[in-house]
Design a protein around this motif. Structure first.
Motif, short mmCIF file in Angstrom:
data_model
loop_
_atom_site.label_atom_id
_atom_site.label_comp_id
_atom_site.label_asym_id
_atom_site.label_seq_id
_atom_site.Cartn_x
_atom_site.Cartn_y
_atom_site.Cartn_z
N ALA A 126 52.13 8.30 38.37
CA ALA A 126 51.43 7.88 37.15
C ALA A 126 50.15 8.71 37.05
CB ALA A 126 51.10 6.39 37.20
N VAL A 127 50.09 9.58 36.06
CA VAL A 127 48.91 10.42 35.85
C VAL A 127 47.87 9.62 35.09
CG1 VAL A 127 48.05 12.54 34.77
CG2 VAL A 127 50.30 12.52 35.87
N THR A 186 53.76 8.68 32.94
CA THR A 186 54.49 8.47 34.19
C THR A 186 55.60 9.51 34.27
OG1 THR A 186 53.98 6.12 34.14
CG2 THR A 186 55.80 6.80 35.56
N TYR A 187 55.66 10.20 35.41
CA TYR A 187 56.56 11.34 35.55
C TYR A 187 57.34 11.25 36.86
CZ TYR A 187 53.44 13.24 32.02
OH TYR A 187 52.71 13.43 30.88
N ARG A 232 43.99 13.53 30.09
CA ARG A 232 44.73 14.35 31.05
C ARG A 232 44.26 14.06 32.47
NH1 ARG A 232 47.21 18.65 28.21
NH2 ARG A 232 46.54 18.70 26.04
N GLY A 233 45.11 14.39 33.41
CA GLY A 233 44.78 14.25 34.83
C GLY A 233 45.50 15.32 35.61
N ASN A 234 45.46 15.22 36.92
CA ASN A 234 46.07 16.22 37.80
C ASN A 234 46.99 15.55 38.81
OD1 ASN A 234 44.37 18.32 36.69
ND2 ASN A 234 42.73 17.48 37.93
N VAL A 235 47.96 16.31 39.28
CA VAL A 235 48.83 15.85 40.37
C VAL A 235 48.81 16.93 41.45
CG1 VAL A 235 51.17 15.22 41.08
CG2 VAL A 235 50.33 14.55 38.80
N GLU A 236 48.48 16.51 42.66
CA GLU A 236 48.50 17.41 43.82
C GLU A 236 49.69 17.02 44.68
OE1 GLU A 236 45.30 18.88 47.04
OE2 GLU A 236 45.74 16.74 47.11
#
Length: 181
Positions: free
Chosen positions: A119-120, A98-99, A46-50
């Protein structure tokens, strides 16, 4: 059933799919006529998007964003976040993949910003920036006069824009009697 007895055997998972975090190695003690049990659990990366919001007129809080698409493990993801007073919205613990990130419910006085691809990555925070630009138009004045005196005439346009901004502009006609705001 075929492991010689002994203490401190190292056991590790050696073929793991890309979407999982590598499990920690474990230690096993093997005793005669018993089974030592170990459990390895696969945890998805998992990762984060700011999202960092800016706008031409400074309104950056309470803006909604949507992150959607398919994670690398095939799971469908559809999340929403809202900006805080600093114009930041955070999508946390997003499955690697990828979102698309897009602004929702853009106010009518802004040009809708383009959606962005993100891309997370595992354990990282990726930042995407969105800026709202005010929609603008123009007013063209054509001055006419019986005696042909149309150059150098001053006009004032004033009022309140859709976003609440006070507008107070001046324009002067050219030799053809045109003034543009």
């Amino acid at each position: 059933t075929d492991v010689p007895i002994g203490n401190g055997y190292s056991v590790e998972e050696i073929e793991i799919k890309q979407q999982y975090i590598q499990p920690e190695k474990q230690t096993a003690d093997v005793h005669w006529n018993t089974v030592s049990e170990l459990t390895f659990n696969n945890v998805l990366k998992r990762g984060n998007v700011e999202v960092v919001k800016s706008s031409e007129d400074g309104f950056i809080s309470d803006v909604k964003f949507r992150l959607h698409g398919t994670a690398s493990n095939g799971e469908s993801v559809d999340l929403q976040a809202t900006t805080n007073a600093e114009g930041k919205a955070l999508f946390t613990n997003v499955l690697v993949g990828t979102y698309t990130v897009e602004e929702l419910e853009t106010k009518k006085h802004y040009i809708v910003p383009s959606s962005q691809t993100v891309a997370v990555e595992s354990g990282k925070t990726v930042t995407k920036r969105f800026n709202n630009v005010l929609k603008r138009g123009a007013v063209e004045i054509t001055k006419t006069s019986e005696d042909g005196a149309v150059s150098g005439i001053k006009f004032r346009l004033h009022g309140t824009a859709t976003n609440g901004e006070t507008v107070d502009l001046q324009a002067t006609t050219n030799a053809e009697g045109k003034a543009i705001f």
